[in-house]
Design a protein around this motif. Structure first.
Motif, PDB file in Angstrom:
ATOM      1  N   GLN A 162     -60.829 -89.252 -61.850  1.00  0.00           N
ATOM      2  CA  GLN A 162     -62.233 -89.144 -62.100  1.00  0.00           C
ATOM      3  C   GLN A 162     -62.843 -89.887 -63.239  1.00  0.00           C
ATOM      4  OE1 GLN A 162     -62.943 -85.236 -63.657  1.00  0.00           O
ATOM      5  NE2 GLN A 162     -65.175 -85.010 -63.176  1.00  0.00           N
ATOM      6  N   ARG A 200     -64.926 -90.990 -57.816  1.00  0.00           N
ATOM      7  CA  ARG A 200     -65.641 -89.654 -57.980  1.00  0.00           C
ATOM      8  C   ARG A 200     -66.074 -89.235 -59.201  1.00  0.00           C
ATOM      9  NH1 ARG A 200     -63.032 -84.765 -59.250  1.00  0.00           N
ATOM     10  NH2 ARG A 200     -60.658 -84.909 -59.922  1.00  0.00           N
ATOM     11  N   CYS A 202     -67.500 -85.883 -59.897  1.00  0.00           N
ATOM     12  CA  CYS A 202     -67.496 -84.540 -59.316  1.00  0.00           C
ATOM     13  C   CYS A 202     -66.516 -83.816 -60.251  1.00  0.00           C
ATOM     14  CB  CYS A 202     -67.390 -84.105 -57.982  1.00  0.00           C
ATOM     15  SG  CYS A 202     -66.170 -84.503 -57.128  1.00  0.00           S
ATOM     16  N   ASP A 204     -63.497 -81.074 -61.078  1.00  0.00           N
ATOM     17  CA  ASP A 204     -62.370 -80.452 -60.293  1.00  0.00           C
ATOM     18  C   ASP A 204     -62.708 -79.246 -59.349  1.00  0.00           C
ATOM     19  OD1 ASP A 204     -60.828 -82.593 -61.315  1.00  0.00           O
ATOM     20  OD2 ASP A 204     -59.797 -81.193 -62.828  1.00  0.00           O
ATOM     21  N   TYR A 207     -64.636 -80.409 -56.542  1.00  0.00           N
ATOM     22  CA  TYR A 207     -63.741 -81.396 -55.761  1.00  0.00           C
ATOM     23  C   TYR A 207     -62.927 -80.623 -54.748  1.00  0.00           C
ATOM     24  CZ  TYR A 207     -59.936 -84.721 -54.390  1.00  0.00           C
ATOM     25  OH  TYR A 207     -58.927 -85.377 -53.871  1.00  0.00           O
ATOM     26  N   CYS A 226     -62.008 -86.427 -51.578  1.00  0.00           N
ATOM     27  CA  CYS A 226     -62.030 -84.721 -51.452  1.00  0.00           C
ATOM     28  C   CYS A 226     -61.757 -84.354 -49.785  1.00  0.00           C
ATOM     29  CB  CYS A 226     -63.392 -84.142 -52.025  1.00  0.00           C
ATOM     30  SG  CYS A 226     -64.728 -84.798 -51.235  1.00  0.00           S
TER      31      CYS A 226
END
Length: 690
Positions: A162, A200, A202, A204, A207, A226
């Protein structure tokens, strides 16, 4: 560190010292007594008293490295200094000769001293920087802005790497890239990296609970790991390319993308080729917005100092992986008698007190004790730090560029300060104040039908808006009628001034100190500037003027509150908007005076509008942030014993909070990681409050 000693003049009587030690020091004491004294522009007797106090401490000091602190009669720290030889360094203050006015004032105010011995001078330097940042002594060079810098973090502890912006301690596993000068630079870079590498951003939990790709996948800002839109190996390859780019291998990454774009084009895969084209353009955008580009400087921080009108500005540029990651201007507090070399050395020591130093630190002036400072910085990191004053080449060009920026930033600050001082004086004159206000507080409320109500306070001073003094107030009273603006304002002012009276009791003569009379015109622009700067240095805790966004009713409510507290000498002004809330038609309400308006193009009117609009912006922004938190608040957060792990497990098992609410006790207990007690707590929470 071996020992610490603190006392005052009375704590160390002359007869308490060992006679042999006294005889061994006789020659040094005689030399101090015979030294000629100069005529300081301060209380000469106070200097003598301070000198005698320092001599008492000096006579018992060891000849070892350490840190010393000077205290005034109130116990406030005056100065923190380090020494290779404590006895020799403190003895220099007791000679009574060749002292600048700054040192003489410091000696005159000294009532006690405290010492800490260290093993090395390097340890003393590190301790000195730490104590200066904590204690903020008035005679030291002080950093005014010590906020941490933002970084880019590419994680390695989650299901898929991430990319996020990060500030603070580096507890999470991953690769950190920075520092960046500001959050704007980080956001710009992260957005471009999203387009280039489709990583990504976002959380966790978000996700892990996706069942279909989000909007970022649709607009080609994420590759959708995801929901398996991209193979795991391919996503890891994208993350590796991002690491390589941020590590300085940008050209190699772009070359690989060009090769893949060409191959896709030759295979008639034009859509795939277009995606590579867009990703290459995103990487070029990052490189093209770096400003100053470097070819031979891989990792360095550049410090350039400029001095004007007794004020200092230090411009700091950050270069990492041959890229410019932004710059920031600092305006340290330092006595005008201090040299540029001394200011820069102290600033650098404090700057790296809580952050790692790069391999190279480029400076515009020869730093005092450069080798010692470099050794201290090296002791905090796993590489050698070099402090270098370049004389030619690319490094010299970078320092010159930073110094030009420092000069321009300081020029703008001085101009703004002078202009702000004139506006404050004009405001005081317009409102009939006895003195020009140094601290102006403006209050406003924000809510929607009484929900998520907050109050905001903004502060303005000689240098503009003082954002470190802004405050927010969550309206807590349950007795208020929703939407009662008068009651909200009463609560805000009550809390503000009760706490102020408790934490900073107002001296009786404070109203007489500081600012010039509002009606008096300064003799020259230089005098106005000097006065404004002096007022900025001694920013008061109590307001000289309070502006309320409201009319006569709001003003009376505030008057009543302050009268109950016993505050009657703070000028109050209500500002009511005109018909249709048009700017320029404001009516001013002052106690004991009829309402009045200012001419449409009066500079004071524009100034007041800026103050009111800033308070309005701040209050609304705080209200929106609070409302957003309430809207996204998860009921599971209110259950005792439900932390992030169990909340994630419940959501992953049931899908939504509504499903958790409808679940039976037996079903809750079957969720992974949820025991019987937790299941009972969740079940009781939803069914008891239903």
């Amino acid at each position: 560190m071996s020992r610490a000693t603190r006392s005052s003049f009375e704590d160390v009587p002359p007869e308490s010292f060992d006679e042999d030690e006294r005889e061994a020091q006789a020659d040094e004491v005689a030399a101090l007594d015979d030294a000629p004294e100069i005529d300081f522009d301060i209380d000469h007797g106070a200097v003598k008293v301070g000198t005698e106090i320092i001599r008492r401490f000096w006579s018992t000091l060891p000849s070892s490295p350490g840190v010393y602190r000077m205290f005034d009669h109130k116990g406030d720290v005056l100065y923190v200094g380090k020494a290779k030889n404590l006895k020799a360094r403190v003895g220099s203050y007791a000679r009574g000769q060749a002292h600048s006015n700054r040192i003489a004032r410091m000696i005159a105010q000294t009532a006690a001293m405290e010492f800490v011995t260290t093993a090395t001078e390097t340890e003393a330097l590190l301790l000195e920087a730490n104590l200066i940042k904590q204690l903020k002594p008035r005679f030291n060079v002080l950093m005014r802005d010590d906020k941490s810098f933002p970084y880019i973090l590419l994680t390695s502890d989650g299901p898929a790497p991430q990319i996020v912006k990060h500030r603070g301690a580096r507890r999470r596993k991953g690769n950190y890239y920075g520092p960046f000068a500001n959050v704007w630079a980080v956001n710009r870079t992260v957005n471009a990296l999203q387009r280039a590498f489709l990583l990504r951003t976002c959380s966790d939990s978000y996700y892990e609970n996706r069942t279909r790709p989000c909007l970022l996948f649709q607009i080609k800002r994420c590759s959708g790991p995801c929901t398996g839109e991209i193979a795991e190996a391919d996503y890891v390859a994208l993350a590796d390319n991002a690491r390589a780019f941020l590590s300085g291998k940008s050209n190699a990454v772009k070359d690989r993308m060009r090769e893949e774009m060409q191959a896709a084009s030759e295979n008639l895969e034009f859509e795939r080729a277009a995606r590579f084209r867009d990703r290459i353009a995103a990487l070029s955008a990052i490189q093209g917005t770096q400003g100053v580009n470097t070819q031979g400087v891989e990792e360095a921080d550049v410090f350039a100092l400029d001095e004007q009108a007794g004020q200092f500005c230090i411009e700091v540029f950050f270069f990492r992986n041959f890229q410019n990651w932004g710059n920031r201007a600092y305006f340290p507090k330092a006595d005008r008698s201090m040299s540029a070399e001394e200011v820069l050395a102290s600033f650098i020591s404090q700057f790296y007190d809580d952050k790692p130093a790069p391999r190279v630190v480029l400076v515009s002036h020869a730093v005092e004790d450069a080798e010692l400072v470099a050794a201290a910085l090296s002791s905090r990191v796993d590489h050698r730090v070099e402090i270098h004053l370049p004389q030619r080449g690319e490094r010299k060009n970078l320092v010159d560029y930073a110094r030009r920026n420092a000069k321009e930033a300081l020029g703008r600050r001085l101009a703004d300060t002078a202009s702000q001082g004139k506006l404050l004086a004009a405001l005081g004159q317009t409102l009939g104040l006895p003195k020009a206000p140094r601290r102006v507080e403006v209050y406003d409320n924000s809510h929607i039908s009484g929900t998520n109500a907050v109050g905001g306070m903004v502060v303005a001073g000689p240098t503009g808006f003082m954002k470190t003094h802004y405050r927010t107030f969550n309206i807590k009273s349950e007795e208020l009628t929703p939407g009662d603006d008068f009651g909200m304002m009463r609560e805000v002012l009550t809390r503000r001034f009760k706490r102020l009276a408790k934490e900073a009791p107002r001296p009786p003569n404070e109203a007489e100190a500081g600012s010039p009379h509002a009606g008096e015109q300064a003799a020259s622009t230089a005098t106005e500037l000097e006065t404004a700067l002096e007022n900025a240095e001694n920013f008061p805790a109590w307001p000289d003027l309070v502006l309320i966004d409201g009319g006569a009713g709001q003003l009376e409510a505030v008057r009543g509150v302050l009268a109950e507290i016993g505050v009657t000498d703070v000028p109050l002004v209500g500002i009511a908007k005109g018909r249709d809330r048009d700017a320029g038609r404001e009516t001013f309400f002052l106690p004991g005076r009829p309402p009045f308006k200012l001419p449409p193009r009066d500079p004071v009117l524009y100034f007041v509008q800026r103050l009111r609009d800033e308070a309005h912006r701040f209050a609304i922004g705080t209200h929106r942030a609070k409302r957003k938190r309430e809207m996204t608040k998860n009921p599971l957060d209110e259950i005792a014993g439900i932390g992030p792990t169990r909340k994630r497990a419940l959501l992953h098992h049931f899908g939504t909070v509504k499903a958790i609410q409808r679940a039976a006790l037996e079903d809750l207990a079957k969720a992974p990681g949820v025991n019987a007690a937790t299941a009972r707590a969740v079940y009781d929470f939803f069914h008891t409050n239903a």
